[in-house]
Design an enzyme around this catalytic site. Sequence first.
Site, PDB file in Angstrom:
ATOM      1  N   GLY A 235      -9.661  -5.581  -2.491  1.00 18.13           N
ATOM      2  CA  GLY A 235     -10.378  -5.675  -2.123  1.00 18.13           C
ATOM      3  C   GLY A 235      -9.816  -5.075   0.030  1.00 18.13           C
TER       4      GLY A 235
ATOM      5  CD  GLN B 188      -7.205  -6.564   4.717  1.00 17.78           C
ATOM      6  OE1 GLN B 188      -8.046  -6.645   4.484  1.00 17.78           O
ATOM      7  NE2 GLN B 188      -6.003  -6.748   4.110  1.00 17.78           N
TER       8      GLN B 188
ATOM      9  CB  CYS C 265      -3.720 -11.046   1.934  1.00 14.61           C
ATOM     10  SG  CYS C 265      -4.212  -9.590   2.936  1.00 14.61           S
ATOM     11  CG  LEU C 266      -3.871  -4.603   0.460  1.00 10.61           C
ATOM     12  CD1 LEU C 266      -4.507  -3.525   0.294  1.00 10.61           C
ATOM     13  CD2 LEU C 266      -2.961  -4.226  -1.217  1.00 10.61           C
TER      14      LEU C 266
ATOM     15  CG  HIS D 110      -8.792 -13.033   0.539  1.00  7.04           C
ATOM     16  ND1 HIS D 110      -7.749 -13.477   0.177  1.00  7.04           N
ATOM     17  CD2 HIS D 110      -8.673 -11.859   1.289  1.00  7.04           C
ATOM     18  CE1 HIS D 110      -6.873 -13.331   0.295  1.00  7.04           C
ATOM     19  NE2 HIS D 110      -7.074 -11.534   1.290  1.00  7.04           N
ATOM     20  CD  GLU D 111     -10.891  -8.694   1.608  1.00  7.17           C
ATOM     21  OE1 GLU D 111     -11.081  -8.485   2.241  1.00  7.17           O
ATOM     22  OE2 GLU D 111     -10.407  -8.526  -0.187  1.00  7.17           O
TER      23      GLU D 111
ATOM     24  CG  HIS E  52      -9.272 -10.009   5.793  1.00  9.40           C
ATOM     25  ND1 HIS E  52      -7.880 -10.418   6.206  1.00  9.40           N
ATOM     26  CD2 HIS E  52      -9.019 -10.275   4.691  1.00  9.40           C
ATOM     27  CE1 HIS E  52      -6.740 -10.557   5.430  1.00  9.40           C
ATOM     28  NE2 HIS E  52      -7.809 -10.086   4.290  1.00  9.40           N
TER      29      HIS E  52
HETATM   30 NI    NI Z   1      -6.654  -9.615   2.697  1.00  7.25          NI
END
Ligand code: NI
Length: 157
Positions: free
Chosen positions: A46, A51, A88-89, A130-131, A134
């Site tokens: 995701g 991000q 997470c990226l 999670h997304e 953000h």
């Molecule tokens: Ni993330």
Amino acid sequence: MAKRKVLKFPDERLRKVSKKVTEFDDELAELLDDMRETMYANDGMGLAAPQVGVPIRAVIMDISGNFFEFINPEIVHAEGEQEDEEGCLSVGNFNDVVKRPLKVTVRAQDRLGYKYEITGEKYFARCVCHELDHLDGILFIDRSKNGKEYIKKYGKK
Ligand code: NI
């Protein structure tokens, strides 16, 4: 399409509340395409627009080969509970256990502005939570078991 740079914790831009999308135009389509390329290039499940440094309420996900785009998403129903590891990226080399709902219903718009709702469970529900976090400047380390230690160690002094 072009890959974009993924911001890393403790970048301040990851902590902002993102703005609602009001223009469903070519610029949005281009951003979503770039996010898709960026997510796959980084083996992510995701990715949220903030991000890649664009503070708008747009996220993408790939759950077992099913691709989703959510613009202005909201969780309108959540039930149950699950605990599993997340990464997470934007948070390098750290996975940790987070408690999430087992099942969620999301109300969102697609890239053309059409409204729709979708319900899913397990990884889908985990990834949605999670997304969407953000978009409000929240990272999984804010909610995870050992996240406080990570923030203390790698956050800005
Ligand atoms: Ni993330």
